[in-house]
Design a protein around this motif. Structure first.
Motif, PDB file in Angstrom:
ATOM      1  N   PRO A 263       0.783  -1.088  -0.140  1.00 21.52           N
ATOM      2  CA  PRO A 263      -0.160   0.075  -0.085  1.00 21.52           C
ATOM      3  C   PRO A 263       0.925   1.149  -0.105  1.00 21.52           C
ATOM      4  CG  PRO A 263      -0.649  -1.342   1.837  1.00 21.52           C
ATOM      5  CD  PRO A 263       1.012  -1.829   1.548  1.00 21.52           C
ATOM      6  N   PHE A 264       0.228   2.473  -0.477  1.00 21.67           N
ATOM      7  CA  PHE A 264       0.357   3.723  -0.606  1.00 21.67           C
ATOM      8  C   PHE A 264       1.378   4.312   0.873  1.00 21.67           C
ATOM      9  CE2 PHE A 264      -0.221   3.788  -4.419  1.00 21.67           C
ATOM     10  CZ  PHE A 264      -0.008   3.449  -5.297  1.00 21.67           C
ATOM     11  N   THR A 292       5.849  -2.107  -8.754  1.00 25.31           N
ATOM     12  CA  THR A 292       4.739  -1.210  -9.677  1.00 25.31           C
ATOM     13  C   THR A 292       5.030  -1.400 -11.120  1.00 25.31           C
ATOM     14  OG1 THR A 292       6.973   0.153 -10.266  1.00 25.31           O
ATOM     15  CG2 THR A 292       6.405   0.627  -7.497  1.00 25.31           C
ATOM     16  N   GLY A 293       3.914  -0.695 -11.984  1.00 26.81           N
ATOM     17  CA  GLY A 293       3.498  -0.718 -12.833  1.00 26.81           C
ATOM     18  C   GLY A 293       2.536  -1.248 -13.056  1.00 26.81           C
ATOM     19  N   PRO A 294       1.958  -1.793 -13.978  1.00 25.20           N
ATOM     20  CA  PRO A 294       0.356  -2.765 -14.004  1.00 25.20           C
ATOM     21  C   PRO A 294       0.723  -4.198 -14.467  1.00 25.20           C
ATOM     22  CG  PRO A 294       0.888  -1.951 -16.121  1.00 25.20           C
ATOM     23  CD  PRO A 294       2.349  -1.164 -15.741  1.00 25.20           C
ATOM     24  N   ARG A 311      -0.937  -1.976  -6.594  1.00 23.26           N
ATOM     25  CA  ARG A 311      -1.740  -1.765  -6.314  1.00 23.26           C
ATOM     26  C   ARG A 311      -2.795  -0.670  -6.470  1.00 23.26           C
ATOM     27  NH1 ARG A 311       2.903   1.764  -3.151  1.00 23.26           N
ATOM     28  NH2 ARG A 311       4.407   2.962  -4.994  1.00 23.26           N
ATOM     29  N   LEU A 312      -2.433   0.672  -8.407  1.00 24.84           N
ATOM     30  CA  LEU A 312      -3.377   0.817  -8.565  1.00 24.84           C
ATOM     31  C   LEU A 312      -4.607  -0.054  -9.328  1.00 24.84           C
ATOM     32  CD1 LEU A 312      -0.868   4.013 -10.426  1.00 24.84           C
ATOM     33  CD2 LEU A 312      -2.004   4.093  -8.280  1.00 24.84           C
ATOM     34  N   LYS A 313      -3.963  -0.968  -9.667  1.00 22.45           N
ATOM     35  CA  LYS A 313      -5.267  -2.149 -10.575  1.00 22.45           C
ATOM     36  C   LYS A 313      -4.971  -1.872 -12.036  1.00 22.45           C
ATOM     37  CE  LYS A 313      -9.602  -4.229 -10.354  1.00 22.45           C
ATOM     38  NZ  LYS A 313      -9.971  -4.115 -11.116  1.00 22.45           N
ATOM     39  N   LEU A 314      -4.022  -1.523 -12.645  1.00 20.02           N
ATOM     40  CA  LEU A 314      -3.737  -0.899 -13.206  1.00 20.02           C
ATOM     41  C   LEU A 314      -4.567  -1.536 -14.575  1.00 20.02           C
ATOM     42  CD1 LEU A 314      -0.694   0.845 -13.847  1.00 20.02           C
ATOM     43  CD2 LEU A 314      -2.400   1.592 -13.360  1.00 20.02           C
ATOM     44  N   ARG A 315      -4.473  -3.466 -14.422  1.00 17.78           N
ATOM     45  CA  ARG A 315      -4.962  -4.313 -14.905  1.00 17.78           C
ATOM     46  C   ARG A 315      -6.607  -4.712 -14.356  1.00 17.78           C
ATOM     47  NH1 ARG A 315      -3.844  -3.087 -18.869  1.00 17.78           N
ATOM     48  NH2 ARG A 315      -4.466  -5.045 -19.852  1.00 17.78           N
ATOM     49  N   ALA A 349     -10.036  -4.815  -5.291  1.00 20.15           N
ATOM     50  CA  ALA A 349      -9.519  -3.928  -5.108  1.00 20.15           C
ATOM     51  C   ALA A 349      -8.164  -3.621  -5.503  1.00 20.15           C
ATOM     52  CB  ALA A 349      -9.551  -2.795  -3.512  1.00 20.15           C
ATOM     53  N   GLY A 350      -7.163  -2.864  -5.804  1.00 17.97           N
ATOM     54  CA  GLY A 350      -5.751  -3.022  -6.177  1.00 17.97           C
ATOM     55  C   GLY A 350      -4.703  -3.411  -4.581  1.00 17.97           C
TER      56      GLY A 350
ATOM     57  N   ASN B 122       2.876   0.111 -21.152  1.00 17.19           N
ATOM     58  CA  ASN B 122       2.379  -0.266 -19.506  1.00 17.19           C
ATOM     59  C   ASN B 122       2.304   1.553 -19.930  1.00 17.19           C
ATOM     60  OD1 ASN B 122       5.163   1.220 -19.776  1.00 17.19           O
ATOM     61  ND2 ASN B 122       5.625   0.017 -17.903  1.00 17.19           N
ATOM     62  N   PRO B 123       1.549   2.199 -18.686  1.00 20.60           N
ATOM     63  CA  PRO B 123       1.497   3.364 -18.746  1.00 20.60           C
ATOM     64  C   PRO B 123       2.356   4.565 -18.020  1.00 20.60           C
ATOM     65  CG  PRO B 123       0.050   2.358 -17.405  1.00 20.60           C
ATOM     66  CD  PRO B 123       0.813   1.337 -17.773  1.00 20.60           C
ATOM     67  N   GLU B 133       5.879   8.090  -4.602  1.00 28.93           N
ATOM     68  CA  GLU B 133       5.710   8.406  -3.545  1.00 28.93           C
ATOM     69  C   GLU B 133       7.234   8.516  -3.743  1.00 28.93           C
ATOM     70  OE1 GLU B 133       3.511   5.622  -1.151  1.00 28.93           O
ATOM     71  OE2 GLU B 133       4.805   5.066  -2.589  1.00 28.93           O
ATOM     72  N   GLY B 465       6.511   5.144 -15.727  1.00 30.36           N
ATOM     73  CA  GLY B 465       5.435   4.658 -14.933  1.00 30.36           C
ATOM     74  C   GLY B 465       5.767   3.660 -13.970  1.00 30.36           C
ATOM     75  N   ASN B 467       6.397   4.332  -9.351  1.00 26.24           N
ATOM     76  CA  ASN B 467       5.665   5.623  -8.970  1.00 26.24           C
ATOM     77  C   ASN B 467       6.042   5.300  -6.674  1.00 26.24           C
ATOM     78  OD1 ASN B 467       3.616   2.653  -7.882  1.00 26.24           O
ATOM     79  ND2 ASN B 467       2.342   3.644  -8.600  1.00 26.24           N
ATOM     80  N   ALA B 471      11.184   1.388  -6.351  1.00 23.91           N
ATOM     81  CA  ALA B 471      11.210   0.843  -8.023  1.00 23.91           C
ATOM     82  C   ALA B 471      12.370   1.338  -9.313  1.00 23.91           C
ATOM     83  CB  ALA B 471       9.957   0.630  -8.435  1.00 23.91           C
TER      84      ALA B 471
ATOM     85  N   ASP C  90     -13.797  -1.333 -14.867  1.00 19.27           N
ATOM     86  CA  ASP C  90     -12.452   0.064 -14.691  1.00 19.27           C
ATOM     87  C   ASP C  90     -12.955   0.430 -16.053  1.00 19.27           C
ATOM     88  OD1 ASP C  90     -12.238  -1.511 -12.588  1.00 19.27           O
ATOM     89  OD2 ASP C  90      -9.529  -2.621 -13.210  1.00 19.27           O
ATOM     90  N   TYR C 109     -12.361   0.321 -10.741  1.00 25.45           N
ATOM     91  CA  TYR C 109     -11.068   1.602 -10.553  1.00 25.45           C
ATOM     92  C   TYR C 109     -11.802   2.262 -11.384  1.00 25.45           C
ATOM     93  CZ  TYR C 109      -8.097   0.403  -6.433  1.00 25.45           C
ATOM     94  OH  TYR C 109      -7.779  -0.497  -5.666  1.00 25.45           O
ATOM     95  N   ARG C 110     -11.143   3.932 -11.436  1.00 26.80           N
ATOM     96  CA  ARG C 110     -10.478   5.313 -12.572  1.00 26.80           C
ATOM     97  C   ARG C 110     -12.191   5.194 -13.452  1.00 26.80           C
ATOM     98  NH1 ARG C 110      -5.461   5.747 -12.338  1.00 26.80           N
ATOM     99  NH2 ARG C 110      -4.491   3.311 -11.556  1.00 26.80           N
ATOM    100  N   PHE C 134      -9.822   6.456  -7.553  1.00 28.40           N
ATOM    101  CA  PHE C 134      -9.604   7.257  -8.977  1.00 28.40           C
ATOM    102  C   PHE C 134     -10.696   8.170  -9.803  1.00 28.40           C
ATOM    103  CE2 PHE C 134      -5.445   4.772  -8.568  1.00 28.40           C
ATOM    104  CZ  PHE C 134      -4.721   5.747  -7.953  1.00 28.40           C
TER     105      PHE C 134
END
Lengths: 364, 499, 241
Positions: A263-264, A292-294, A311-315, A349-350, B122-123, B133, B465, B467, B471, C90, C109-110, C134
Motif C-alpha cells: 500500500p502507499f 510497480t506498473g501494471p 496497487r493502482l489496479k492498472l489491469r 481492489a488493487g 505500460n502507462p 512516492e 511508469g 510510482n 522501484a 474499470d 477503478y478510474r 481514482f
C-alpha cells in the motif's frame, strides 16, 4: 533475431483461473473454453496452462516437463537426470498435430524422485535440491529447458493461441482441482516456446498480465539470492520473488502481496497501529521487491490459488463464485462462458489478494 | 612575473551612478573608489568573478569578462599550466583549490546516460494527480524476517533514517562555512524532511534543536566530538575520506579558529585545526568495526552509523568491508566532490567518478549478497534532478548535495573558499560577510531548490511508469548509454542506446 | 426491432448485422467488444455480458444493458444515453464529453477520469452503488454522482484518491463520509435541502425513472459536493529557463 532472454519482450495478456475448493476434478477443456473467449487479448504468440491435481497416480514424484531442441540435448539431459534422480516414468507428452502450432520442440515428461544419497550429500531439502537441479539444466544444458517441475501439477505451453495450445496438448485428457491459463500478447515475436506462460518453479506457477516498470530493480534484487532470470520476463521475476518470500523467508501469501503490491505510505497511515507497523515493516524490509506498473497475476500452488492486482489496479481482474468453485479472469465474460450463473462476482481492489485454498479435510 | 589576472572588471560608464555598491560588496579588494577622481578603480588581479558586484549593481553597469590577454598558444603548455608553474616557482607552495574538480578529460557519465519512458506497453503516470512516492529509508536491514511465538512478524529492523526525498545535504563544517549556512541547511532539512550534516567542526549549540534532521560527523580530528554531540543527531557519520581529496587530511588555519568556531570545535582560538590524513585509530578494516561499535555503544544503538569514503580504485571491496564492519550506510563521495580547500593535484587526479563507483559498489554488494543490508549515499557532482535519478538507477539509495546547495545560498563557484573572503558570506567567518546570508531566506531557497528537484524526479519516475522510489533503485534498464565504450557499459551495467 | 442472438454468430458478423438496423436487441452477449461503438441513432438492447469498449464514441444512440459490463465502457462518448442494469468494470466513461451514463450497480477503478463538458455537451455519470479508486481523476467538466444505494449515506462510497487533480466539473456523493485522502486542492461541502432540490433533481429525475426508484427516498440521504478549489492549486509549478 534475439531469443527470449537475450532481449526483454514486453507483453500484454489475458489470464484466467478456476479453483475447486472441494477438490473435485475439473477437466482441462473447461479452462480452455474460458481463455478462448479472450482471444483478442492474445496475438497467437504464446499460450499456456497449469493444472493442479492432474497426476494423482504419481503425486509423490516431481513431474518434470522438458522442451528439447535436439536428440543430443535430450540424451545429455537424461544423463543428468539419471545421475541425480530416480526416474519412475518417462514418456513423450502426447500431443495432437494442429495446423496453427508449428516448430514444436521435443516435449518430454519425467516423474522423478531425488536420489537419497545425493540429497544427503547436498545438505539441502528435497525441494531446494530439485529446484537447483532444474535451474542447472536450464542454465547449463544447451537445448534443454525445464518448464514444469512440481508435484502433482503440470504446465503446458507453446507459441500459439491458448485454445490451440489446449488442443495441441490434448488438455481434455487431464483433470484437476485447479487450473490457470494464459494468452500472451508480446510486442514482438519470441518464437520460442520456453517464453510462453505460465512460468513455474516447483509447484509454484504464475500467469501474469501487464508490463511492470520495476523490472530491473526486482530482477537485480532477487538475483542476489541465487536466482538467475534467464528469460527477462516479468512472470519469471515474479515467480522467483514469490518463491523466495514464501519458501526462504517464510512469508504468507498475504504478506507477499503486501510486499509486491505494498500500500502507499498515505494508505498505511490510515491503518490502525498494529497493521500500519506490520505493513511498514514489510515495505521497509523488502523494499526492492515492490513491483510497480501494471500487473494482474494468478499464482497457483499446491492446494491453493492467489489472485493479485498491482496497487493502482492498472489491469482488470474479476473474481466469480459458484458453489465451491472460484473463477478468476481478466474479463467477466470469460467466467460467464463456463459458468453463466454465478452466485457472486466482484473486482478485488488493487493490492488486495484473493486467496483460495482447498476446504479443510480435502485431500488431492 | 606576475601581474596576471584571470578576469577583467568592465564598467559601462554611462550607466554608472557612482553609488559605490560594488566597492562595498567586493570582499576581495578588487574595486575601490578614488575620492580625488571620483571614479572606480579596478584591481583586476583581485577579481575572482564571484559576481557579487554584478548582482548588486543597481544599473547593470558592471560586467566581468575573461582577461583577453593571451599567452602564446601551446596545446601542451596551456595558460593554466603556465600560470601554475609561475605560481609555484614564485611561492614554493602546494597548489590549493576549492570546489569540485573541473577536470575536462574525465567523463561526466551522467551526461552519457539517457532515461527511459513508457509508451503503450505500460502507462506513464501523472505525478501531480496520482500518488508518487519518494520517501526513502536509509539503514541496515536484517538478513531475514523473524516471527514471534505468536506467529506475528517481529520488527527486527535497526534504527534508520527516514527521508521524504532521496536528497541529503552534504557535510560542510562550521569553520569551512559560516554558522548561518549551517542554520539555513538545518532549517531547510527540517522543512523538507531530510538531513543536513554538520561536518567535522562540531555542532553549534544553536543547532541542537534540529537533532531530528542532523547527521554529525566524526572525522580524524575529532573536533567537538563528545557525548552530547553524538546524541544530538539522528545518525553519526565516520568520515574516512572526501572525493576532492582522498587520502588527504584537512587544515583549518588558526585565522579561522575564532569565537564560536573555536568553542564549537573545542580548539583554542588562533590555533590551527588539523585533521590527520587517516584516523589514527583505524589502520585496518577491523579497526573500523571497533570505531563503528564504540559509537553505537556510546549512543545506545539508537542511531545508524554512516561511513563516508572517497571513491577510489578499489572502492568495491572497500565498500564490502565497510558493510561487514557493522556500518548501516555507506556514503561514497566521487571524484567531483566539492571542498573548501584541497591540493589541486589531488583533487584533479585522484579517485573515481561517482557514477562508476556507485555502479561497481552496488554490483559488488549484490554479488556478495549483502546489498540489501546496507544503504548507499552517492555524492560528488550531483548537479540536478536527473543526476539524482541516474545515480539511483545505477544503484544508490540516496544522494547528497553540497555545491548545488551552496549555489542556492548564493555561491557562484568562484572557488575562492580557502581565502576566507567569500563575498556571499558562505565560506567565511568574517562577521561582516557572514551577515550577508539570512538563514531564513537561505532555507527558503534550499527548500525551493530541493522541492523543484523532487517534483522533477516525480515527473521522470511518472514517465517511466514508476510510482515509488524503491522501484527506481538499481533499475539499470531505465538507463541507456550514448558515447561510451563497451568497457564503460560493462562497468556501469548499462546497455547502449537502441539495445 | 431486429433481434439477434450473440451465441449464434461470430463477433464480426454480429456487429455487421447489428449495424443494418436502427433498433436492435442482442441476447446472450459474451465478451463481444465495441458494441454500439460510435452509434448515432436508435436503440440498442443488450443482455448477457458485453465486452470491453461498449458504447465508445457513442454519438446519440441509446443503449440499455441488462447485466454487468466490463472495462472501458462509454470511452470518449459524445452524446446519447447508456443505462446499465448491473455493475461496470474499470475505466468507465474515460474522457466522456457529453451524454449520460446510468449504472444501477457499482463502478470499478478510474470511473469518469477526465470527463469533460463543452457548450451544450454536459457529460453526466450516475453510479447507483459505489465507485473504486481514482473516481473522477483529472475531472475537466461534467458531473459524476455516486449514490451508494447499496450502502447508505454513513459509509464511504469511493476508494482512494477520489477526484485527484480535478480542475472543473462536480462530483456529488450521497454520503456524509468524506472520501479518504481527499486532496487538499478539492473542496467538500455538504449540501442543503435547497441545493439538493435545485442541483440534483434535474440530474436525477430520469435516473430514478429508469431504475424505478423513489426520488424522495434517494434525496433523503445526505449529499456532499466535491469541486476543485482553484485557490489551492499550486501556481509556481514551472519556471522558464
Amino acid at each position: 533475431m534475439k531469443k527470449e532472454g537475450e532481449v526483454r519482450i514486453p507483453s500484454g495478456c489475458a489470464v484466467c483461473g478456476i479453483f475447486a475448493r472441494d477438490g473435485r476434478s475439473i477437466n482441462g477443456e473447461v479452462i480452455a473454453r474460458s481463455i478462448a473467449l479472450m482471444r483478442n487479448r492474445s496475438n497467437g504468440l504464446g499460450g499456456g496452462f497449469a493444472g493442479y491435481g492432474i497426476y494423482p497416480q504419481y503425486k509423490d514424484y516431481y513431474a518434470v516437463h522438458i522442451f528439447y531442441d535436439s536428440l543430443k540435448s535430450r540424451e545429455e539431459c537424461e544423463r543428468f537426470l539419471d545421475s541425480h534422480f530416480d526416474i519412475i516414468n518417462l514418456s513423450k507428452i502426447p500431443v495432437r498435430q494442429i495446423e496453427s502450432i508449428t516448430d514444436a520442440p521435443l516435449i518430454w515428461r519425467y516423474f522423478v524422485s531425488p536420489l537419497v544419497h545425493k540429497i544427503q550429500d547436498s545438505q539441502l531439502d528435497e525441494n531446494e535440491y530439485t529446484a537447483r537441479c532444474m535451474i542447472r539444466i536450464n542454465n547449463q544444458i544447451d537445448g534443454a529447458y525445464v518448464f514444469s517441475c512440481g508435484k502433482n501439477m503440470g504446465v503446458f505451453k507453446a507459441v500459439g493461441y491458448p485454445e490451440d495450445v489446449a488442443r495441441f496438448y490434448r488438455l481434455e485428457d487431464y483433470s484437476g482441482y485447479a487450473w490457470t491459463a494464459h494468452g500472451r500478447y508480446p510486442t514482438n515475436t519470441p518464437g520460442w516456446w520456453g517464453g510462453a506462460h505460465p512460468f513455474a518453479l516447483l509447484d509454484l506457477s504464475v500467469v501474469h498480465n501487464g508490463e511492470i516498470s520495476s523490472y530491473d530493480a526486482n530482477r537485480r534484487a532477487v538475483e542476489m539470492y541465487g536466482y538467475s532470470c534467464n528469460l527477462l520476463t516479468d512472470t519469471e521475476v515474479i515467480t522467483y520473488i514469490l518463491d523466495y518470500l514464501t519458501r526462504k523467508e517464510g512469508l504468507t501469501l498475504e504478506e507477499c502481496a503486501n510486499v509486491i503490491a505494498a500500500p502507499f505510505w498515505s494508505t498505511i497511515a490510515l491503518k490502525d497501529r498494529d497493521e500500519a507497523d506490520r505493513l511498514s515493516y514489510l515495505r521497509k524490509m523488502y523494499s526492492s521487491f515492490l513491483i510497480t506498473g501494471p500487473f494482474s497475476i494468478l499464482v497457483g500452488f499446491t492446494g491453493g490459488m492467489m489472485a493479485l492486482n498491482d496497487r493502482l489496479k492498472l489491469r482488470s481482474l474479476v473474481v466469480g463464485e459458484k458453489g465451491s468453485t472460484t473463477y478468476f479472469s481478466s474479463e467477466e465474460a470469460a467466467i460467464r462462458a463456463v459458468e453463466p450463473e454465478l452466485d457472486r462476482v466482484w473486482a478485488p481492489a488493487g493490492g488486495q489478494p484473493v486467496i483460495v485454498t482447498l476446504d479443510e479435510g480435502v485431500c488431492v | 612575473m606576475n601581474n596576471f589576472s584571470r578576469f577583467r572588471i568592465n564598467l559601462r560608464k554611462e550607466d554608472c551612478i557612482s553609488c559605490r555598491s560594488c566597492v562595498k560588496q567586493c570582499s576581495f579588494n578588487a574595486i575601490s573608489w578614488n575620492e580625488e577622481t571620483k571614479s572606480l578603480v579596478f584591481n583586476h588581479a583581485g577579481c575572482t568573478d564571484c559576481q557579487r558586484c554584478v548582482s548588486f549593481c543597481p544599473r547593470g553597469a558592471l560586467f566581468i569578462t575573461r582577461n583577453e590577454n593571451t599567452f602564446a598558444p601551446h596545446s601542451l603548455y596551456t595558460e593554466k599550466v603556465l600560470r601554475e608553474l609561475f605560481i609555484q616557482s614564485e611561492t614554493g607552495g602546494v597548489l590549493l583549490s576549492s570546489m569540485g574538480s573541473p577536470a575536462e578529460k574525465v567523463p561526466v557519465y551522467f551526461d552519457h546516460l539517457l532515461l527511459n519512458a513508457s509508451q503503450v506497453t505500460n502507462p506513464s503516470i501523472d505525478p501531480l494527480r496520482e500518488p508518487m512516492e519518494t520517501r526513502t529509508f536509509l539503514g541496515r536491514r536484517p538478513a531475514h524476517a523473524q516471527r514471534g511465538t505468536d506467529g506475528k512478524l517481529v520488527n527486527n529492523l535497526l534504527p534508520h533514517l527516514d527521508l521524504q526525498t532521496p536528497i541529503l545535504f552534504s557535510a560542510m563544517s562550521y569553520g569551512a562555512v559560516s554558522l548561518n549556512v549551517q542554520k539555513a541547511l538545518a532549517r531547510a532539512a527540517e522543512k523538507l524532511g531530510t538531513y543536513f550534516n554538520c561536518g567535522e567542526g562540531g555542532l553549534h549549540e544553536s543547532l541542537y534543536r534540529y537533532s531530528a534532521n542532523t547527521i554529525v560527523q566524526v572525522a580524524s580530528g575529532r573536533f567537538g566530538v563528545h557525548e552530547t554531540y553524538l546524541n544530538s543527531a539522528s545518525a553519526i557519520e565516520i568520515k574516512i575520506g572526501q572525493g576532492a581529496k582522498p587520502g588527504i587530511g584537512g587544515h583549518l588555519t588558526g585565522a579561522k579558529i575564532i569565537g564560536d568556531v573555536s568553542a564549537t570545535r573545542m580548539v583554542p582560538e588562533g590555533v590551527d585545526a588539523i585533521s590527520p590524513a587517516p584516523h589514527h585509530d583505524i589502520y585496518s578494516i577491523e579497526d573500523l568495526r571497533q570505531l563503528v561499535s564504540s559509537l553505537k555503544e556510546a549512543t545506545g544503538y539508537r542511531k545508524p552509523v554512516i561511513v563516508k569514503v572517497a571513491a577510489v580504485h578499489n572502492i568495491a571491496p572497500i565498500a564490502s568491508g565497510i558493510a561487514r564492519s557493522g556500518a548501516d550506510i555507506i556514503a561514497i563521495d566521487g571524484f567531483r566532490g566539492g571542498t573548501g580547500a584541497a591540493p589541486m593535484r589531488i583533487r584533479d587526479n585522484v579517485g573515481l567518478p561517482i557514477e562508476l563507483a556507485v555502479a561497481v559498489v552496488d554490483q559488488r554488494l549484490r554479488d556478495e549478497r549483502i546489498r540489501n543490508q546496507v544503504s548507499i549515499i552517492a555524492s560528488g557532482g550531483i548537479r540536478c534532478s536527473t543526476d539524482v535519478v541516474k545515480a539511483l538507477a545505477l544503484g544508490a539509495d540516496a544522494v547528497s548535495i553540497g555545491t548545488a546547495a551552496l549555489c542556492a545560498l548564493g555561491c557562484h563557484l568562484c572557488a575562492s573558499c580557502s581565502s576566507g573572503k567569500c563575498a556571499w558570506g558562505l565560506a567565511t567567518q568574517n562577521p561582516e560577510l557572514v551577515k550577508r546570508l539570512d538563514p531564513d531566506q537561505g532555507a527558503d531557497n534550499l527548500v525551493r531548490l530541493v522541492s523543484a528537484w523532487t517534483r522533477e524526479i516525480k515527473e521522470i519516475m511518472g514517465g517511466m511508469g514508476i510510482n515509488s522510489i524503491e522501484a527506481l533503485k538499481g533499475n539499470r534498464l531505465a538507463l541507456r548509454a550514448v558515447g561510451l565504450n563497451e568497457k564503460e557499459l560493462e562497468i556501469l551495467g548499462v546497455r547502449y542506446g537502441g539495445e | 426491432m431486429l433481434k439477434l442472438d450473440a451465441l449464434m454468430m461470430d463477433e464480426n458478423e454480429l456487429k455487421k448485422e447489428a449495424d443494418t438496423a436502427e433498433d436492435v436487441s442482442i441476447i446472450n452477449c459474451l465478451g463481444q467488444r465495441y458494441l454500439g461503438c460510435a452509434r448515432k441513432k436508435g436503440h440498442m438492447l443488450l443482455s448477457g455480458t458485453p465486452g470491453n469498449g461498449l458504447a465508445s464514441y457513442l454519438d446519440g444512440a441509446r443503449i440499455d444493458v441488462d447485466g454487468n459490463v466490463q472495462d472501458a465502457v462509454a470511452d470518449t462518448m459524445n452524446s446519447g444515453l447508456v443505462t446499465i442494469h448491473g455493475s461496470a468494470g474499470d475505466a468507465l466513461c474515460y474522457a466522456m464529453r457529453g451524454g449520460r451514463v446510468f449504472v444501477s450497480g457499482n463502478a470499478g477503478y478510474r470511473a469518469g477520469v477526465h470527463m469533460k463538458a463543452y457548450k451544450d455537451k454536459q457529460s453526466l455519470l450516475i453510479i447507483g452503488g459505489t465507485a473504486g479508486s481514482f473516481l473522477g481523476e483529472y475531472l475537466a467538466g461534467g458531473t459524476i454522482i455516486v449514490l451508494g444505494l447499496n450502502k447508505g449515506d454513513d459509509s464511504p462510497l469511493t476508494g482512494f484518491f477520489c477526484g485527484n487533480g480535478m480542475y472543473a466539473g462536480t462530483i456529488y456523493i450521497r454520503s456524509r463520509v468524506k472520501p479518504v485522502n481527499l486532496s487538499d486542492t478539492l473542496s467538500w461541502s455538504v449540501m442543503s435541502e435547497m441545493e439538493k432540490q435545485e442541483e440534483l433533481v434535474p440530474l436525477l429525475s430520469d435516473y430514478v425513472k429508469i431504475f424505478s426508484l423513489s426520488l424522495d427516498a434517494v434525496l433523503a440521504g445526505t449529499f456532499a459536493r466535491i469541486r476543485a478549489d482553484s485557490s489551492k492549486i499550486s501556481k509556481q509549478l514551472y519556471a522558464a529557463v
